[in-house]
Write a protein that holds these residues in place. Structure first.
Motif, PDB file in Angstrom:
ATOM      1  N   SER A 129      -9.861   2.067   4.365  1.00  0.00           N
ATOM      2  CA  SER A 129     -10.331   2.872   3.248  1.00  0.00           C
ATOM      3  C   SER A 129      -9.730   4.273   3.294  1.00  0.00           C
ATOM      4  O   SER A 129      -9.710   4.987   2.302  1.00  0.00           O
ATOM      5  N   ARG A 130      -9.231   4.644   4.440  1.00  0.00           N
ATOM      6  CA  ARG A 130      -8.539   5.929   4.532  1.00  0.00           C
ATOM      7  C   ARG A 130      -7.117   5.828   3.993  1.00  0.00           C
ATOM      8  O   ARG A 130      -6.394   6.796   3.911  1.00  0.00           O
ATOM      9  N   GLY A 131      -6.754   4.565   3.722  1.00  0.00           N
ATOM     10  CA  GLY A 131      -5.452   4.358   3.129  1.00  0.00           C
ATOM     11  C   GLY A 131      -4.278   4.370   4.082  1.00  0.00           C
ATOM     12  O   GLY A 131      -3.162   4.695   3.683  1.00  0.00           O
ATOM     13  N   VAL A 132      -4.511   4.025   5.343  1.00  0.00           N
ATOM     14  CA  VAL A 132      -3.380   3.966   6.265  1.00  0.00           C
ATOM     15  C   VAL A 132      -2.379   2.928   5.774  1.00  0.00           C
ATOM     16  O   VAL A 132      -2.739   1.981   5.082  1.00  0.00           O
ATOM     17  N   GLN A 133      -1.125   3.127   6.132  1.00  0.00           N
ATOM     18  CA  GLN A 133      -0.074   2.259   5.626  1.00  0.00           C
ATOM     19  C   GLN A 133       0.046   0.944   6.387  1.00  0.00           C
ATOM     20  O   GLN A 133       0.642   0.001   5.880  1.00  0.00           O
ATOM     21  N   GLY A 134      -0.498   0.926   7.599  1.00  0.00           N
ATOM     22  CA  GLY A 134      -0.411  -0.295   8.380  1.00  0.00           C
ATOM     23  C   GLY A 134      -1.333  -0.215   9.572  1.00  0.00           C
ATOM     24  O   GLY A 134      -1.871   0.859   9.876  1.00  0.00           O
ATOM     25  N   LEU A 135      -1.511  -1.345  10.241  1.00  0.00           N
ATOM     26  CA  LEU A 135      -2.475  -1.410  11.325  1.00  0.00           C
ATOM     27  C   LEU A 135      -1.895  -2.118  12.544  1.00  0.00           C
ATOM     28  O   LEU A 135      -1.280  -3.170  12.428  1.00  0.00           O
ATOM     29  N   ILE A 136      -2.096  -1.507  13.713  1.00  0.00           N
ATOM     30  CA  ILE A 136      -1.801  -2.193  14.960  1.00  0.00           C
ATOM     31  C   ILE A 136      -3.160  -2.498  15.575  1.00  0.00           C
ATOM     32  O   ILE A 136      -3.975  -1.594  15.763  1.00  0.00           O
ATOM     33  N   ILE A 137      -3.408  -3.754  15.853  1.00  0.00           N
ATOM     34  CA  ILE A 137      -4.745  -4.136  16.307  1.00  0.00           C
ATOM     35  C   ILE A 137      -4.714  -4.893  17.628  1.00  0.00           C
ATOM     36  O   ILE A 137      -3.915  -5.799  17.820  1.00  0.00           O
ATOM     37  N   VAL A 138      -5.608  -4.516  18.530  1.00  0.00           N
ATOM     38  CA  VAL A 138      -5.868  -5.310  19.723  1.00  0.00           C
ATOM     39  C   VAL A 138      -7.132  -6.112  19.417  1.00  0.00           C
ATOM     40  O   VAL A 138      -8.220  -5.551  19.391  1.00  0.00           O
ATOM     41  N   PRO A 139      -6.982  -7.387  19.136  1.00  0.00           N
ATOM     42  CA  PRO A 139      -8.153  -8.182  18.746  1.00  0.00           C
ATOM     43  C   PRO A 139      -9.135  -8.279  19.903  1.00  0.00           C
ATOM     44  O   PRO A 139      -8.757  -8.126  21.062  1.00  0.00           O
ATOM     45  N   CYS A 140     -10.394  -8.484  19.579  1.00  0.00           N
ATOM     46  CA  CYS A 140     -11.354  -8.765  20.630  1.00  0.00           C
ATOM     47  C   CYS A 140     -12.029 -10.087  20.304  1.00  0.00           C
ATOM     48  O   CYS A 140     -11.722 -10.719  19.291  1.00  0.00           O
ATOM     49  N   LEU A 141     -12.914 -10.520  21.144  1.00  0.00           N
ATOM     50  CA  LEU A 141     -13.596 -11.791  20.919  1.00  0.00           C
ATOM     51  C   LEU A 141     -14.254 -11.815  19.535  1.00  0.00           C
ATOM     52  O   LEU A 141     -14.879 -10.839  19.132  1.00  0.00           O
ATOM     53  N   HIS A 142     -14.106 -12.929  18.860  1.00  0.00           N
ATOM     54  CA  HIS A 142     -14.762 -13.134  17.562  1.00  0.00           C
ATOM     55  C   HIS A 142     -14.265 -12.214  16.455  1.00  0.00           C
ATOM     56  O   HIS A 142     -14.972 -12.005  15.470  1.00  0.00           O
ATOM     57  N   SER A 143     -13.116 -11.649  16.615  1.00  0.00           N
ATOM     58  CA  SER A 143     -12.634 -10.744  15.566  1.00  0.00           C
ATOM     59  C   SER A 143     -11.620 -11.428  14.651  1.00  0.00           C
ATOM     60  O   SER A 143     -11.111 -10.822  13.711  1.00  0.00           O
ATOM     61  N   GLU A 144     -11.365 -12.687  14.915  1.00  0.00           N
ATOM     62  CA  GLU A 144     -10.314 -13.394  14.176  1.00  0.00           C
ATOM     63  C   GLU A 144     -10.516 -13.349  12.667  1.00  0.00           C
ATOM     64  O   GLU A 144      -9.612 -12.981  11.913  1.00  0.00           O
ATOM     65  N   LYS A 145     -11.711 -13.728  12.246  1.00  0.00           N
ATOM     66  CA  LYS A 145     -11.945 -13.803  10.793  1.00  0.00           C
ATOM     67  C   LYS A 145     -11.837 -12.436  10.132  1.00  0.00           C
ATOM     68  O   LYS A 145     -11.316 -12.309   9.028  1.00  0.00           O
ATOM     69  N   ILE A 146     -12.369 -11.447  10.815  1.00  0.00           N
ATOM     70  CA  ILE A 146     -12.309 -10.098  10.261  1.00  0.00           C
ATOM     71  C   ILE A 146     -10.864  -9.701  10.019  1.00  0.00           C
ATOM     72  O   ILE A 146     -10.487  -9.253   8.944  1.00  0.00           O
ATOM     73  N   ILE A 147     -10.074  -9.890  11.051  1.00  0.00           N
ATOM     74  CA  ILE A 147      -8.664  -9.513  10.935  1.00  0.00           C
ATOM     75  C   ILE A 147      -7.976 -10.321   9.835  1.00  0.00           C
ATOM     76  O   ILE A 147      -7.251  -9.766   9.012  1.00  0.00           O
ATOM     77  N   ASP A 148      -8.251 -11.617   9.829  1.00  0.00           N
ATOM     78  CA  ASP A 148      -7.639 -12.460   8.803  1.00  0.00           C
ATOM     79  C   ASP A 148      -7.933 -11.938   7.401  1.00  0.00           C
ATOM     80  O   ASP A 148      -7.080 -11.983   6.518  1.00  0.00           O
ATOM     81  N   SER A 149      -9.125 -11.419   7.225  1.00  0.00           N
ATOM     82  CA  SER A 149      -9.513 -10.995   5.884  1.00  0.00           C
ATOM     83  C   SER A 149      -8.737  -9.778   5.397  1.00  0.00           C
ATOM     84  O   SER A 149      -8.812  -9.420   4.226  1.00  0.00           O
ATOM     85  N   TYR A 150      -8.009  -9.134   6.291  1.00  0.00           N
ATOM     86  CA  TYR A 150      -7.229  -7.969   5.860  1.00  0.00           C
ATOM     87  C   TYR A 150      -5.747  -8.273   5.734  1.00  0.00           C
ATOM     88  O   TYR A 150      -4.987  -7.464   5.238  1.00  0.00           O
ATOM     89  N   LYS A 151      -5.363  -9.428   6.207  1.00  0.00           N
ATOM     90  CA  LYS A 151      -3.921  -9.614   6.326  1.00  0.00           C
ATOM     91  C   LYS A 151      -3.184  -9.703   5.003  1.00  0.00           C
ATOM     92  O   LYS A 151      -1.961  -9.559   4.986  1.00  0.00           O
ATOM     93  N   SER A 152      -3.899  -9.915   3.935  1.00  0.00           N
ATOM     94  CA  SER A 152      -3.203  -9.925   2.651  1.00  0.00           C
ATOM     95  C   SER A 152      -3.248  -8.539   2.009  1.00  0.00           C
ATOM     96  O   SER A 152      -2.638  -8.293   0.985  1.00  0.00           O
TER      97      SER A 152
END
Lengths: 336, 336
Positions: B124-147
């Motif tokens: 929401s801050r409008g960053v241009q991209g994200l580098i993420i270190v996933p943690c347990l159970h974060s798969e779906k959350i991350i997936d929801s942003y990939k588009s």
DNA sequence: CTGTTAGCGCCTTCAT
DNA sequence: ATGAAGGCGCTAACAG
């Protein structure tokens, strides 16, 4: 990727059948703790629904441009990968978030030139304020920004800085540490430090000296100043101490303590029976049982620095006197 | 503080007797490597002088608004005050700066809820991209942003993620480590890990098992799964090992290694004659001489992650296939 | 309580 | 090589 155009405040307004202003008001109310702009509960709900439905995210750049506040602060420190500053950073981040701000870091590696670059970069990025850990010879650079942007000094201050600051009471830390060692029955206590003009370090040495004097151990005072990072010199100090009945050594910095401990282990020396430095560490906690050390009150560092900065950003007494916060030391012992 | 109004591009234009457009062009040329817009050398100089004279700093928010790029990326990781991630952060920062971007961090504390919050905040801050270190159970959350936004995974990947990632070859790391211990003549090698679904950790155990099998030591395989952070259980494992001719123990994580070492010291156990973990540490370097460990190629982690992200941000083959980078392990030994 | 009217500072066509 | 004009998305005054 971004095939679908971003939805804007206009889209929301149109879809909700209201004006942009209302949407904006609702937005603002959401960001704070409700109610600053009067909007009926009914329309508020409707607008919120539409925002959710369209996954609306207000454009931050536009907001920042219009309001003149991008809600970002800059933090300039030695090296974020250094244990102490890493923890400080984490805490600053957490506190800053509570104010709805974010942080951008810049590393100086204890180099005034890099500090200058970093500060300039952050300033030109338009950050709202700066938390700075000064390094040697950075005084003038920092001074040159103090009329342009709110600044709070962290961990270190310098003579004549007319800036807010949050620092540890370094002198008291060292004197208390020395006192504890004396209580434990030691008399031949040595102090290993650097030859520097960095106020922090100097005060630590002062603390040691004054405590020794106060306890009538003036003649036992012994201070060493190896060159920065020179392991060989530290090793010599240790070897010499081992052969001269030294009972305890105080290292002025964490880094020095590491070098010193290494020298002891490599030379299989057990003589110095007490050991102290200016920081905690997960490993010292395991390997050095019952060791005295000064605990840096990291959470307080961060909390106060952020609070001071926020106060100045929000303009309360903008250019007025600077607040200097000096935190009391906490002497601790590793697990026995 | 800000008593003097900020000088804008208009002021510069007026003062230099030219149009805003020209000033803007000069600005743009400066930011890149000269010459994209044609401006006569003469006017360029004049404009530059005026900019310097008035200490002009282009407003970033306006730029970002207009250009749609705020040159900020977000990094979501476990905890920036954790040694490994602190170093990674520092390196990411340095690399990012080379591209003229800045970084905003968000800490998850290995908690999927916090990760969700962090990602949302950064988005929401409008960053241009994200580098993420996933943690347990974060798969779906991350997936929801990939588009919605370019993402690169760091240090960990998960099954089915259709995202770029940079990870260590964990299986190979563990098997090589095991191999080294076997070379050293050990046969009774135990492995201490966690019971988890985190891919990284599982692969390490796999590596150990397969290497043991390959060396005909299948019957010597012995794996422990203490609860996370449970010192008592680790201590039991150590005590038991000490009484059973265990020659070496491999700890799957740095944290486990710390617990294990602590248990050994507290119980004055010297039996396990080799010791290995998955990270370096300044103190292990001193206290554990000749200890094997896997060195994380931190600079490479950072470099590749940033490069991959920048590639995606600049839109080359935006939605196309994801690149997965698997870094080879480096087995090292602490000073002897 | 709600809507209208102006820009914030900059970049980007499109003319000249 | 230079200039004019329009608008990015949003908020802050004012009006009603």
């Amino acid at each position: 990727m971004n095939t679908e155009k971003k939805v804007t405040i206009n889209d929301i307004a149109r879809e909700a059948g209201v004006s942009r202003t209302l949407v904006s008001s609702v937005l603002c109310n959401m960001q704070l703790g409700e109610k600053r702009y009067r909007v009926s509960e009914e329309t508020t709900q409707k607008i919120k629904e539409v925002m959710a439905k369209y996954d609306y995210h207000p454009n931050n750049s536009a907001r920042a441009l219009r309001s003149g506040n991008n809600r970002i602060i800059g933090v300039v420190l030695s090296d974020i990968s250094n244990r102490f500053f890493a923890e400080v950073s984490r805490n600053i981040e957490d506190w800053t978030n509570k104010y709805g701000y974010m942080v951008i870091f810049s590393n100086t590696d204890e180099n005034a030139g890099k500090l200058a670059e970093g500060v300039e970069l952050l300033y030109s990025r338009g950050v709202q304020g700066l938390i700075i850990v000064p390094c040697l010879h950075s005084e003038k650079i920092i001074d040159s920004y103090k009329s342009k942007i709110p600044i709070v000094l962290l961990d270190r201050d310098y003579a004549g800085s007319e800036l807010c600051s949050v620092v540890l009471d370094n002198k008291k830390s060292a004197s208390e540490l020395t006192g504890r060692l004396i209580e434990r029955g030691h008399r031949n206590i040595e102090f290993v430090s650097y030859s520097t003009t960095l106020k922090n370090i100097i005060e630590r040495e002062d603390g040691y000296r004054s405590e020794m004097r106060k306890s009538g151990l003036e003649t036992n005072i012994k201070v060493h100043h190896p060159e920065y990072g020179n392991y060989g010199q530290v090793e010599e100090i240790i070897l010499h101490a081992a052969g001269n009945g030294t009972e305890a050594i105080i290292f002025a910095t964490y880094h020095l303590a590491l070098l010193g401990r290494r020298a002891m282990i490599h030379n299989n020396i057990k003589v110095p029976c007490a050991f102290a430095c200016f920081n905690n560490s997960d490993t010292f906690d395991i390997y050095e049982r019952g060791m005295l050390y000064v605990k840096q009150p990291i959470e307080k560092f961060a909390k106060h620095a952020v609070e001071l900065l926020m106060k100045r950003i929000s303009g309360e007494k903008a250019g007025s006197e600077c607040e200097k916060i000096v935190l009391p030391p906490e002497i601790e012992t590793t697990e026995i």
